[in-house]
Enzyme design. Structure first.
Site, PDB file in Angstrom:
ATOM      1  N   GLU A 147      39.793  34.370  45.374  1.00  0.00           N
ATOM      2  CA  GLU A 147      38.635  33.415  44.971  1.00  0.00           C
ATOM      3  C   GLU A 147      39.129  31.945  45.675  1.00  0.00           C
ATOM      4  O   GLU A 147      38.303  31.158  45.799  1.00  0.00           O
ATOM      5  CB  GLU A 147      38.407  33.167  43.461  1.00  0.00           C
ATOM      6  CG  GLU A 147      39.317  32.322  42.829  1.00  0.00           C
ATOM      7  CD  GLU A 147      40.658  33.292  42.547  1.00  0.00           C
ATOM      8  OE1 GLU A 147      40.765  34.226  42.946  1.00  0.00           O
ATOM      9  OE2 GLU A 147      41.420  32.668  41.456  1.00  0.00           O
ATOM     10  N   HIS A 165      45.113  35.336  45.359  1.00  0.00           N
ATOM     11  CA  HIS A 165      43.904  34.617  44.526  1.00  0.00           C
ATOM     12  C   HIS A 165      42.843  34.966  45.619  1.00  0.00           C
ATOM     13  O   HIS A 165      42.492  33.907  46.543  1.00  0.00           O
ATOM     14  CB  HIS A 165      44.006  33.329  44.194  1.00  0.00           C
ATOM     15  CG  HIS A 165      44.834  33.077  42.794  1.00  0.00           C
ATOM     16  ND1 HIS A 165      44.128  32.998  41.814  1.00  0.00           N
ATOM     17  CD2 HIS A 165      46.236  32.996  42.688  1.00  0.00           C
ATOM     18  CE1 HIS A 165      45.100  33.137  40.797  1.00  0.00           C
ATOM     19  NE2 HIS A 165      46.272  32.907  41.364  1.00  0.00           N
ATOM     20  N   CYS A 199      46.026  37.912  39.679  1.00  0.00           N
ATOM     21  CA  CYS A 199      47.090  37.183  39.056  1.00  0.00           C
ATOM     22  C   CYS A 199      47.547  37.358  37.445  1.00  0.00           C
ATOM     23  O   CYS A 199      47.807  38.682  37.216  1.00  0.00           O
ATOM     24  CB  CYS A 199      46.737  35.431  39.314  1.00  0.00           C
ATOM     25  SG  CYS A 199      48.212  34.751  39.209  1.00  0.00           S
TER      26      CYS A 199
END
Lengths: 84, 222
Positions: free
Chosen positions: B195, B193, B85
């Site tokens: 994660e 993302h 990002c």
């Protein structure tokens, strides 16, 4: 010597500017039917001390290339005036 | 040891450390952008967030900080560098990845799950996926529209640098690019993302393989 600096930064031609498109559509909805090619740009303004105008311009151009402008998507124009 | 590079305004750093340390049982540590030595790191993650408040252009100020010289050195040494990002924006602004990220065509911040196709499974971050896999990961960004000129697009296509593409392009990205690598394949930037998609409780685990691939790549180097 102190100089007044202004830098205009614009998206490169042909690149989509969603902000400008949205404002243009808004104006047209308000009845301004004749509007086209609406554009937005960003301006930076500051003062700089340098020996002469050439030195000032060289330094400002370096700043543009280093960080103020992204050459992949933006064009820029520098205006320098001697402060009175 | 994997470093997670923290700038003022980074906000996904702890999530990434949690995934690497707690979910995968590996070793990651926070690396502050000032006064840190990167030379002892095996890999680096540049997390999402709003470094320097996204002022000027997203990622532009962070990309010019002295620590980026160390990041460039890591990239030259062939170590894996993952930019997520805002991290992707920083990698593009620093010149480590080609092209730029600019305002979504939709003009709004978009926060939603997206589907991506895996286009290249031979990079340092995708070896555990298979080409053609469709994976799910969330995005959260206002400036995620990938742009590059025609010549660059041809080059990155030819070199297999486009690693992830959106199935339903959420931001107007050129050629539906969601993530791309450098020519060597050891630097990856992506807007989604991973994660936030590494634990079932968060709604999906497709992102976990990206960190696992990165760790496997590090192990194969030593």
């Amino acid at each position: 010597m102190d100089f007044d600096v202004e830098i205009d930064v614009k998206l490169k031609e042909g690149l989509l500017n969603p902000e400008a498109k949205t404002i243009e559509r808004g104006l047209q909805l308000l009845g301004y039917k004749g509007i086209k090619d609406f554009d937005t740009k960003r301006a930076f303004a500051f003062k700089i001390s340098a020996k002469d105008e050439h030195k000032a311009r060289t330094e400002v151009d370096e700043m543009c290339k280093k960080i103020l402008v992204n050459p992949v998507i933006q064009d820029y124009e520098i205006k320098i005036k001697h402060e009175k | 040891m994997i470093g997670v590079l923290q700038f003022p305004g980074s906000n996904c750093d702890q999530d990434i450390i949690h995934v690497i340390n707690d979910v995968l049982g590996e070793n990651a540590k926070l690396v502050f952008f000032k006064g840190s030595n990167l030379s002892d790191l095996d890999g680096l993650v540049i997390p999402g967030g709003f470094s320097y408040g996204d002022h000027l252009r997203a990622g532009a100020i962070a990309a010019k900080m002295p620590v980026m010289e160390g990041v460039k050195k890591m990239a030259e040494d062939g170590k894996p560098i993952l930019g997520i990002c805002n991290g992707f924006q920083i990698l593009c602004e620093s010149g480590l990845l080609p092209g730029a990220l600019t305002n979504n065509h939709y003009l709004k911040f978009r926060c939603q799950w997206t589907e991506l196709s895996v286009e290249n499974d031979s990079s340092a971050f995708t070896s555990l996926y298979s080409k053609g896999d469709v994976i799910r990961m969330p995005i959260a960004h206002g400036e995620g529209r990938y742009y590059c000129d025609d010549k660059t697009l041809e080059e990155i296509k030819e070199n297999g640098q486009i690693v992830f593409r959106y199935l339903n392009n959420p931001n107007g990205a050129r050629h539906d690019v969601a993530g791309l690598t450098n020519k060597q394949g050891n630097v990856l930037g992506l807007m989604p993302h991973p994660e936030r998609a590494s634990e079932k409780v968060l709604g999906g685990t497709d992102g976990k393989k990206m960190f696992e691939s990165m760790i496997r790549f590090i192990q194969s180097r030593t």
